[in-house]
Design an enzyme around this catalytic site. Structure first.
Site, mmCIF file in Angstrom:
data_model
loop_
_atom_site.group_PDB
_atom_site.id
_atom_site.type_symbol
_atom_site.label_atom_id
_atom_site.label_comp_id
_atom_site.label_asym_id
_atom_site.label_seq_id
_atom_site.Cartn_x
_atom_site.Cartn_y
_atom_site.Cartn_z
ATOM 1 N N ASP A 45 0.867 -1.269 0.324
ATOM 2 C CA ASP A 45 0.264 -0.083 -0.374
ATOM 3 C C ASP A 45 0.664 1.811 -0.012
ATOM 4 O O ASP A 45 1.820 1.019 0.883
ATOM 5 C CB ASP A 45 -0.774 0.291 1.285
ATOM 6 C CG ASP A 45 -1.674 0.778 1.188
ATOM 7 O OD1 ASP A 45 -1.152 1.901 0.750
ATOM 8 O OD2 ASP A 45 -3.011 0.465 1.654
ATOM 9 N N ARG A 47 0.545 3.718 1.130
ATOM 10 C CA ARG A 47 0.063 4.971 2.482
ATOM 11 C C ARG A 47 1.134 4.432 3.342
ATOM 12 O O ARG A 47 0.969 5.166 4.068
ATOM 13 C CB ARG A 47 -0.969 5.158 2.814
ATOM 14 C CG ARG A 47 -2.532 5.643 1.692
ATOM 15 C CD ARG A 47 -3.968 5.611 1.395
ATOM 16 N NE ARG A 47 -3.926 4.397 1.527
ATOM 17 C CZ ARG A 47 -5.152 3.076 1.688
ATOM 18 N NH1 ARG A 47 -5.592 4.834 2.149
ATOM 19 N NH2 ARG A 47 -5.288 2.450 1.667
HETATM 20 CO CO CO Z 1 -2.395 -3.322 2.560
#
Ligand code: CO
Length: 212
Positions: A45, A47
């Protein structure tokens, strides 16, 4: 946020200039080699970048990321990273870091079809099966998902501890310690799940190799 490919290259030049302004010998030092004390196994991910969220500098964390921070014993990419980290770099700590709101875990909790990805998500579904009674007993879907994220991290910590060459390291000394952390996208904070494994004895007997 960088929107075009050129933004990334321009951003790189700004970063180099800023870094040199504060630490003129930064790159000269890094170019001589790395000796990170930590291996990070995290989600792909965008983020959850290891160094940014821990306020750590380049050179401090060896990193492997994949969808939903999974440790699979047939993943030669991940195992090579772990092997190099423990055998050559001699990292002291391995952190499995998952995050609430993980798309991979959410996908695994559903019965939707994700094509090729289903093969990877299967490993996360296995975690649900192992903890089905606990997870099914949580009525609130958001809370069930959060707990599923945590249990996935705990199972990946166990999977790492089952790796034979990690157990070999424990024969020789006290490291590496394996930790399970969870990151919250909502407030940016990391939380230690307190599930660290530092020796054979903490592992299910089925997975314990004989000490040499
Ligand atoms: Co994830």
């Amino acid at each position: 946020m960088s929107e075009s490919i050129k933004d990334l290259l321009n951003g790189n030049v700004s970063w180099v200039n800023n870094t040199l302004r504060h630490t003129p010998d930064f790159f000269n030092k890094l170019a001589t080699g790395q000796s990170p004390k930590f291996l990070w196994i995290g989600c792909a991910d965008s983020r959850v970048p290891a160094t940014e969220i821990t306020n750590a500098l380049p050179g401090s964390i060896f990193v492997q990321r994949n969808i939903a921070n999974i440790v699979v014993h047939t993943d030669s990419n991940l195992l090579s990273v772990v092997n190099y980290a423990v055998k050559v770099l001699k990292v002291k700590h391995i952190i499995v870091c998952g995050h609430y709101g993980c798309g991979g875990v959410q996908a695994a909790m559903s019965n939707d079809n994700f094509g090729f990805l289903d093969n990877w998500l299967m490993h996360i579904k296995d975690v649900y099966r192992m903890h089905k009674s606990e997870l099914d007993s949580i009525d609130d879907e958001g809370k069930r998902m959060d707990r599923y994220v945590e249990l996935n991290i705990i199972e990946q910590v166990n999977n790492l501890a089952a790796v034979s060459f990690i157990q070999e390291e424990w024969d020789d000394g006290e490291f590496p310690h394996i930790h399970g952390w969870v990151y919250s996208l909502k407030d940016g904070l990391l939380r230690d799940l307190d599930v660290s494994i530092n020796s054979h004895d903490e592992l299910d007997q089925v997975y314990q190799y004989k000490k040499k």
